[in-house]
Design a protein around this motif. Structure first.
Motif, PDB file in Angstrom:
ATOM      1  N   THR A   1       2.722  -4.914   5.112  1.00  0.00           N
ATOM      2  CA  THR A   1       2.073  -4.312   3.939  1.00  0.00           C
ATOM      3  C   THR A   1       1.870  -5.361   2.843  1.00  0.00           C
ATOM      4  O   THR A   1       2.564  -6.380   2.819  1.00  0.00           O
ATOM      5  CB  THR A   1       2.931  -3.167   3.357  1.00  0.00           C
ATOM      6  N   ALA A   2       0.934  -5.082   1.950  1.00  0.00           N
ATOM      7  CA  ALA A   2       0.697  -5.978   0.802  1.00  0.00           C
ATOM      8  C   ALA A   2       0.638  -5.145  -0.477  1.00  0.00           C
ATOM      9  O   ALA A   2      -0.022  -4.103  -0.525  1.00  0.00           O
ATOM     10  CB  ALA A   2      -0.606  -6.744   0.990  1.00  0.00           C
TER      11      ALA A   2
ATOM     12  N   THR B   1      -5.415  -9.041  -2.741  1.00  0.00           N
ATOM     13  CA  THR B   1      -4.332  -8.224  -2.190  1.00  0.00           C
ATOM     14  C   THR B   1      -4.861  -6.874  -1.714  1.00  0.00           C
ATOM     15  O   THR B   1      -4.455  -6.387  -0.640  1.00  0.00           O
ATOM     16  CB  THR B   1      -3.212  -8.000  -3.238  1.00  0.00           C
ATOM     17  N   GLU B   2      -5.753  -6.275  -2.495  1.00  0.00           N
ATOM     18  CA  GLU B   2      -6.300  -4.969  -2.090  1.00  0.00           C
ATOM     19  C   GLU B   2      -7.068  -5.096  -0.770  1.00  0.00           C
ATOM     20  O   GLU B   2      -6.948  -4.247   0.117  1.00  0.00           O
ATOM     21  CB  GLU B   2      -7.235  -4.432  -3.176  1.00  0.00           C
TER      22      GLU B   2
ATOM     23  N   SER C   1      -7.319 -11.575 -11.549  1.00  0.00           N
ATOM     24  CA  SER C   1      -8.313 -10.686 -10.911  1.00  0.00           C
ATOM     25  C   SER C   1      -8.435 -11.038  -9.439  1.00  0.00           C
ATOM     26  O   SER C   1      -8.537 -10.161  -8.583  1.00  0.00           O
ATOM     27  CB  SER C   1      -9.693 -10.857 -11.554  1.00  0.00           C
ATOM     28  N   TYR C   2      -8.447 -12.343  -9.165  1.00  0.00           N
ATOM     29  CA  TYR C   2      -8.504 -12.803  -7.775  1.00  0.00           C
ATOM     30  C   TYR C   2      -7.314 -12.258  -6.984  1.00  0.00           C
ATOM     31  O   TYR C   2      -7.464 -11.723  -5.885  1.00  0.00           O
ATOM     32  CB  TYR C   2      -8.513 -14.342  -7.731  1.00  0.00           C
ATOM     33  N   VAL C   3      -6.113 -12.411  -7.557  1.00  0.00           N
ATOM     34  CA  VAL C   3      -4.894 -11.985  -6.850  1.00  0.00           C
ATOM     35  C   VAL C   3      -4.971 -10.488  -6.539  1.00  0.00           C
ATOM     36  O   VAL C   3      -4.640 -10.060  -5.425  1.00  0.00           O
ATOM     37  CB  VAL C   3      -3.624 -12.308  -7.678  1.00  0.00           C
ATOM     38  N   MET C   4      -5.459  -9.708  -7.499  1.00  0.00           N
ATOM     39  CA  MET C   4      -5.517  -8.265  -7.265  1.00  0.00           C
ATOM     40  C   MET C   4      -6.562  -7.918  -6.200  1.00  0.00           C
ATOM     41  O   MET C   4      -6.272  -7.191  -5.250  1.00  0.00           O
ATOM     42  CB  MET C   4      -5.809  -7.513  -8.566  1.00  0.00           C
ATOM     43  N   SER C   5      -7.744  -8.489  -6.344  1.00  0.00           N
ATOM     44  CA  SER C   5      -8.827  -8.195  -5.393  1.00  0.00           C
ATOM     45  C   SER C   5      -8.430  -8.633  -3.977  1.00  0.00           C
ATOM     46  O   SER C   5      -8.604  -7.890  -3.006  1.00  0.00           O
ATOM     47  CB  SER C   5     -10.098  -8.916  -5.849  1.00  0.00           C
TER      48      SER C   5
ATOM     49  N   VAL D   1      -0.112  -0.161  -2.990  1.00  0.00           N
ATOM     50  CA  VAL D   1      -0.984  -1.350  -2.974  1.00  0.00           C
ATOM     51  C   VAL D   1      -1.080  -1.967  -4.382  1.00  0.00           C
ATOM     52  O   VAL D   1      -0.786  -3.150  -4.555  1.00  0.00           O
ATOM     53  CB  VAL D   1      -2.385  -1.027  -2.402  1.00  0.00           C
ATOM     54  N   VAL D   2      -1.460  -1.167  -5.373  1.00  0.00           N
ATOM     55  CA  VAL D   2      -1.550  -1.698  -6.750  1.00  0.00           C
ATOM     56  C   VAL D   2      -0.485  -1.011  -7.600  1.00  0.00           C
ATOM     57  O   VAL D   2      -0.463   0.216  -7.673  1.00  0.00           O
ATOM     58  CB  VAL D   2      -2.944  -1.452  -7.361  1.00  0.00           C
TER      59      VAL D   2
END
Ligand SMILES: NC(=O)c1ccc[n+]([C@@H]2O[C@H](COP(=O)([O-])OP(=O)(O)OC[C@H]3O[C@@H](n4cnc5c(N)ncnc54)[C@H](OP(=O)(O)O)[C@@H]3O)[C@@H](O)[C@H]2O)c1
Length: 262
Positions: free
Chosen positions: A176-177, A163-164, A157-161, A226-227
């Protein structure tokens, strides 16, 4: 011009498949993992097949100073990181109260700390050059709490939040990420390392191969998504998750992953 991709966790599983995809798409490589022998075999293989520069660096990224030492080594070799792929990661299965604390610390440092630190080190030169790509490998675990793999799910969850948020901050800079979210994937060492032996949803379903996940991640990175959730079934699951009360989703994951009663 040939770009250089730094890939962590490239000695096996999804990372190895990502290395093959980047090599096939004309990238020089810097491959990182703890198993230097495996990395050297991959170096031989990819150099022969693609005729590109493949550098290998043995490094334990669960150590707090490892990203800094790795970055210094890359600078000493005068290599440029055009693409950073933060793939190395692992899970740990079992009730949190019984967990091996040293393993948990290593999980959190590898999955979150080193990933973040490597970006902190590689991002400023990317911004200066006005070009760069960052691919962070999370998981569909990022979308809900995961009883009996609590820290792993939370780390993803941390990695996704993260990165966004980062993708938003760097919009328009040329860097870009992307966060790649695979579901359970076959042909990896994940299940063994997480000690998931008794919760065998890995055997119950026909799972995608690591090579499919890697191709998908590369394509998502190329189109600056992004995701990127891999697979129709996983996308459906993520969508349904959003419509359901969080407590209900947590209960469902808890039931699916509960250790068998003796
Ligand atoms: N497989 C799945 O079902 C699945 C699903 C969703 C997400 N993911 C994610 O996909 C990513 C790749 O995992 P995988 O499935 O390909 O597992 P894997 O086959 O176990 O590969 C993990 C890679 O990370 C490296 N690694 C582990 N600990 C490390 C450390 N302390 N320092 C440096 N490198 C380290 C391993 O190499 P060494 O052992 O040589 O260090 C290996 O190259 C992970 O972030 C994982 O959370 C996997």
């Amino acid at each position: 011009m040939v770009k250089t991709a730094l890939i962590t966790g490239a000695s096996g599983g999804i990372g190895y498949e990502l290395a093959k995809v980047f090599a096939a798409n004309n990238h020089d490589l810097i491959l990182v993992a703890r198993s230097i022998d495996k990395l050297q075999r991959i170096q031989d293989e990819l150099t022969k097949t693609h005729g590109l520069q493949v550098h290998v660096i043995g490094c334990d990224l669960s150590q707090i100073d490892a990203p800094q030492l790795l970055f210094e080594r890359i600078q000493q070799q005068q290599l440029t990181v055009d693409v950073l792929v933060n793939n190395a990661g692992f899970g740990d299965y079992g009730p949190f109260a019984d967990c091996d604390w040293a393993k948990q610390i290593a999980l959190m440092q590898l999955n979150m700390g080193s990933l973040t630190h490597l970006i902190r080190l590689c991002l400023p030169p990317m911004l200066e050059r006005g070009y760069g790509k960052i691919l962070n490998v999370a998981s569909t675990a990022a979308f809900q709490p995961g009883p009996f793999m609590a820290t792993y799910y939370a780390s993803k969850s941390y990695v996704m939040s993260f990165t966004e948020a980062l993708a938003h901050e760097i919009k328009g800079t040329g860097v870009t990420a992307t966060v790649l979210c695979p579901g359970p994937t076959r042909g990896t060492g994940f299940q063994a390392r997480a000690e998931l032996g008794d919760v065998d949803f890995f055997k119950k379903f026909k799972l995608p191969a690591a090579s499919e996940v890697a191709q998908f991640g590369y394509a998502a990175l190329e189109r600056n998504q992004v995701v990127a959730v891999h697979g129709f079934f996983n996308q459906l699951l993520v969508f349904t998750n959003r419509l359901m009360p969080r407590q209900l989703v947590t209960n469902a994951v808890g039931q699916l992953q509960a250790p068998p009663e003796n």
